[in-house]
Design a protein around this motif. Structure first.
Motif, PDB file in Angstrom:
ATOM      1  N   ALA A 100       0.773  -1.048  -0.270  1.00 14.95           N
ATOM      2  CA  ALA A 100       0.105   0.008   0.035  1.00 14.95           C
ATOM      3  C   ALA A 100       0.771   1.333  -0.117  1.00 14.95           C
ATOM      4  O   ALA A 100       0.468   2.207   0.089  1.00 14.95           O
ATOM      5  CB  ALA A 100      -1.077  -0.128   1.166  1.00 14.95           C
ATOM      6  N   GLY A 101       2.061   1.002  -0.036  1.00 11.19           N
ATOM      7  CA  GLY A 101       3.113   2.231   0.122  1.00 11.19           C
ATOM      8  C   GLY A 101       3.167   2.626   1.584  1.00 11.19           C
ATOM      9  O   GLY A 101       3.752   3.958   1.323  1.00 11.19           O
ATOM     10  N   ALA A 102       2.842   1.899   2.348  1.00 13.93           N
ATOM     11  CA  ALA A 102       3.162   2.667   3.856  1.00 13.93           C
ATOM     12  C   ALA A 102       4.266   1.736   4.585  1.00 13.93           C
ATOM     13  O   ALA A 102       4.942   1.007   3.894  1.00 13.93           O
ATOM     14  CB  ALA A 102       1.914   2.201   4.533  1.00 13.93           C
ATOM     15  N   ARG A 103       4.870   2.335   5.460  1.00 10.31           N
ATOM     16  CA  ARG A 103       5.769   1.839   6.189  1.00 10.31           C
ATOM     17  C   ARG A 103       5.479   1.570   7.784  1.00 10.31           C
ATOM     18  O   ARG A 103       4.959   2.444   8.467  1.00 10.31           O
ATOM     19  CB  ARG A 103       6.998   2.792   6.216  1.00 10.31           C
ATOM     20  CG  ARG A 103       8.278   2.262   6.465  1.00 10.31           C
ATOM     21  CD  ARG A 103       9.419   3.039   6.153  1.00 10.31           C
ATOM     22  NE  ARG A 103       9.107   4.565   6.323  1.00 10.31           N
ATOM     23  CZ  ARG A 103      10.125   5.070   7.444  1.00 10.31           C
ATOM     24  NH1 ARG A 103      10.935   4.282   8.042  1.00 10.31           N
ATOM     25  NH2 ARG A 103       9.963   6.233   7.833  1.00 10.31           N
ATOM     26  N   LEU A 104       6.084   0.492   8.472  1.00  8.08           N
ATOM     27  CA  LEU A 104       5.789   0.286   9.747  1.00  8.08           C
ATOM     28  C   LEU A 104       7.122   0.543  10.493  1.00  8.08           C
ATOM     29  O   LEU A 104       8.320   0.187  10.189  1.00  8.08           O
ATOM     30  CB  LEU A 104       5.402  -1.211   9.916  1.00  8.08           C
ATOM     31  CG  LEU A 104       5.188  -1.839  11.518  1.00  8.08           C
ATOM     32  CD1 LEU A 104       4.200  -1.304  12.052  1.00  8.08           C
ATOM     33  CD2 LEU A 104       5.249  -3.206  11.626  1.00  8.08           C
ATOM     34  N   VAL A 105       7.161   1.429  11.510  1.00  2.00           N
ATOM     35  CA  VAL A 105       8.417   1.776  12.121  1.00  2.00           C
ATOM     36  C   VAL A 105       8.104   1.009  13.858  1.00  2.00           C
ATOM     37  O   VAL A 105       7.112   1.484  14.471  1.00  2.00           O
ATOM     38  CB  VAL A 105       8.466   3.166  12.349  1.00  2.00           C
ATOM     39  CG1 VAL A 105       9.855   3.473  13.195  1.00  2.00           C
ATOM     40  CG2 VAL A 105       8.561   3.786  11.072  1.00  2.00           C
ATOM     41  N   GLU A 106       9.096   0.248  14.035  1.00  2.00           N
ATOM     42  CA  GLU A 106       8.990  -0.489  15.499  1.00  2.00           C
ATOM     43  C   GLU A 106       9.287   0.500  16.498  1.00  2.00           C
ATOM     44  O   GLU A 106      10.341   1.539  16.267  1.00  2.00           O
ATOM     45  CB  GLU A 106       9.722  -1.600  15.412  1.00  2.00           C
ATOM     46  CG  GLU A 106       9.259  -2.761  14.556  1.00  2.00           C
ATOM     47  CD  GLU A 106       9.928  -4.040  14.557  1.00  2.00           C
ATOM     48  OE1 GLU A 106      10.486  -4.420  15.621  1.00  2.00           O
ATOM     49  OE2 GLU A 106      10.422  -4.621  13.321  1.00  2.00           O
TER      50      GLU A 106
ATOM     51  N   GLY B 110      13.091  -1.147  25.000  1.00  2.00           N
ATOM     52  CA  GLY B 110      13.373  -0.673  26.306  1.00  2.00           C
ATOM     53  C   GLY B 110      12.711   0.685  26.467  1.00  2.00           C
ATOM     54  O   GLY B 110      12.455   1.290  27.649  1.00  2.00           O
ATOM     55  N   ARG B 111      12.277   1.522  25.674  1.00  2.00           N
ATOM     56  CA  ARG B 111      11.573   2.760  25.770  1.00  2.00           C
ATOM     57  C   ARG B 111      10.041   2.676  25.850  1.00  2.00           C
ATOM     58  O   ARG B 111       9.320   1.769  25.284  1.00  2.00           O
ATOM     59  CB  ARG B 111      11.711   3.515  24.355  1.00  2.00           C
ATOM     60  CG  ARG B 111      11.417   4.928  24.363  1.00  2.00           C
ATOM     61  CD  ARG B 111      11.544   5.844  23.661  1.00  2.00           C
ATOM     62  NE  ARG B 111      11.196   7.371  23.591  1.00  2.00           N
ATOM     63  CZ  ARG B 111      11.744   8.355  23.473  1.00  2.00           C
ATOM     64  NH1 ARG B 111      13.252   8.065  23.297  1.00  2.00           N
ATOM     65  NH2 ARG B 111      11.405   9.527  23.687  1.00  2.00           N
ATOM     66  N   GLN B 112       9.715   3.231  27.012  1.00  2.00           N
ATOM     67  CA  GLN B 112       8.357   3.002  27.524  1.00  2.00           C
ATOM     68  C   GLN B 112       7.936   4.493  27.339  1.00  2.00           C
ATOM     69  O   GLN B 112       8.270   5.663  27.656  1.00  2.00           O
ATOM     70  CB  GLN B 112       8.200   2.682  28.762  1.00  2.00           C
ATOM     71  CG  GLN B 112       8.597   1.111  29.047  1.00  2.00           C
ATOM     72  CD  GLN B 112       7.728   0.330  28.371  1.00  2.00           C
ATOM     73  OE1 GLN B 112       6.441   0.258  28.317  1.00  2.00           O
ATOM     74  NE2 GLN B 112       8.349  -0.611  27.763  1.00  2.00           N
ATOM     75  N   PRO B 113       6.538   4.821  26.894  1.00  2.00           N
ATOM     76  CA  PRO B 113       5.681   3.698  26.402  1.00  2.00           C
ATOM     77  C   PRO B 113       6.086   3.322  25.120  1.00  2.00           C
ATOM     78  O   PRO B 113       6.707   4.195  24.305  1.00  2.00           O
ATOM     79  CB  PRO B 113       4.333   4.168  26.374  1.00  2.00           C
ATOM     80  CG  PRO B 113       4.380   5.796  26.131  1.00  2.00           C
ATOM     81  CD  PRO B 113       5.915   5.833  26.691  1.00  2.00           C
ATOM     82  N   ALA B 114       5.921   2.043  24.711  1.00  2.00           N
ATOM     83  CA  ALA B 114       6.146   1.305  23.494  1.00  2.00           C
ATOM     84  C   ALA B 114       5.420   2.123  22.341  1.00  2.00           C
ATOM     85  O   ALA B 114       4.133   2.056  22.628  1.00  2.00           O
ATOM     86  CB  ALA B 114       6.194   0.086  23.348  1.00  2.00           C
ATOM     87  N   THR B 115       6.005   2.656  21.281  1.00  2.00           N
ATOM     88  CA  THR B 115       5.220   3.402  20.252  1.00  2.00           C
ATOM     89  C   THR B 115       5.332   2.725  19.022  1.00  2.00           C
ATOM     90  O   THR B 115       6.460   2.807  18.417  1.00  2.00           O
ATOM     91  CB  THR B 115       5.321   4.765  20.109  1.00  2.00           C
ATOM     92  OG1 THR B 115       5.161   5.517  21.457  1.00  2.00           O
ATOM     93  CG2 THR B 115       4.579   5.568  19.234  1.00  2.00           C
ATOM     94  N   TRP B 116       4.657   2.040  18.572  1.00  2.00           N
ATOM     95  CA  TRP B 116       4.743   1.589  16.876  1.00  2.00           C
ATOM     96  C   TRP B 116       4.041   2.771  15.949  1.00  2.00           C
ATOM     97  O   TRP B 116       2.948   3.292  16.326  1.00  2.00           O
ATOM     98  CB  TRP B 116       3.704   0.423  16.849  1.00  2.00           C
ATOM     99  CG  TRP B 116       4.249  -0.910  17.727  1.00  2.00           C
ATOM    100  CD1 TRP B 116       4.107  -0.912  18.955  1.00  2.00           C
ATOM    101  CD2 TRP B 116       4.899  -1.809  17.097  1.00  2.00           C
ATOM    102  NE1 TRP B 116       4.722  -2.033  19.465  1.00  2.00           N
ATOM    103  CE2 TRP B 116       5.480  -2.593  18.073  1.00  2.00           C
ATOM    104  CE3 TRP B 116       5.461  -2.102  15.929  1.00  2.00           C
ATOM    105  CZ2 TRP B 116       6.063  -3.974  18.133  1.00  2.00           C
ATOM    106  CZ3 TRP B 116       6.070  -3.449  15.909  1.00  2.00           C
ATOM    107  CH2 TRP B 116       6.364  -4.127  16.759  1.00  2.00           C
ATOM    108  N   ARG B 117       4.798   2.982  14.969  1.00  2.00           N
ATOM    109  CA  ARG B 117       4.169   4.042  13.947  1.00  2.00           C
ATOM    110  C   ARG B 117       3.891   3.427  12.533  1.00  2.00           C
ATOM    111  O   ARG B 117       4.751   2.473  12.167  1.00  2.00           O
ATOM    112  CB  ARG B 117       5.026   5.162  13.884  1.00  2.00           C
ATOM    113  CG  ARG B 117       5.460   5.904  15.030  1.00  2.00           C
ATOM    114  CD  ARG B 117       6.574   6.847  15.142  1.00  2.00           C
ATOM    115  NE  ARG B 117       6.866   7.097  13.686  1.00  2.00           N
ATOM    116  CZ  ARG B 117       8.062   7.807  13.094  1.00  2.00           C
ATOM    117  NH1 ARG B 117       9.031   8.034  14.171  1.00  2.00           N
ATOM    118  NH2 ARG B 117       8.446   8.106  11.977  1.00  2.00           N
ATOM    119  N   ILE B 118       2.915   3.662  11.861  1.00  2.00           N
ATOM    120  CA  ILE B 118       2.426   3.319  10.546  1.00  2.00           C
ATOM    121  C   ILE B 118       2.399   4.460   9.914  1.00  2.00           C
ATOM    122  O   ILE B 118       1.450   5.295  10.041  1.00  2.00           O
ATOM    123  CB  ILE B 118       1.083   2.586  10.490  1.00  2.00           C
ATOM    124  CG1 ILE B 118       1.170   1.323  11.565  1.00  2.00           C
ATOM    125  CG2 ILE B 118       0.895   2.238   9.028  1.00  2.00           C
ATOM    126  CD1 ILE B 118       0.064   0.606  11.629  1.00  2.00           C
TER     127      ILE B 118
END
Length: 76
Positions: free
Chosen positions: A53-59, A63-71
């Protein structure tokens, strides 16, 4: 999320697209054994589908809190 964890979803428009943030806070999810393997496959599938879809997932950073997933989604 188990153990009192919380999931917050945020959306921001800018830079020619949309950024979705999935913020997981509270108790972390323990992954072990076969669940670890299944989670890895699900992550691999998610990356492939988003790339189509032309998108990207960034993990999140380890160890960083809160854990933030980016799309990162393309768009106008």
């Amino acid at each position: 999320a188990p153990g009192g964890g919380r999931l917050r979803v945020e959306a921001r428009r800018g830079g020619g697209g949309v950024e979705l943030r999935l913020v997981l806070s509270g108790e972390s999810l323990a992954i072990g054994g076969d669940d670890w393997m299944a989670s890895g496959m699900a992550l691999w599938d998610a990356r492939r589908l988003l790339a189509r879809a032309g998108a990207r997932l960034v993990e999140p950073e380890p160890g960083r809190q809160p854990a933030t997933w980016r799309i990162l989604l393309p768009g106008s």
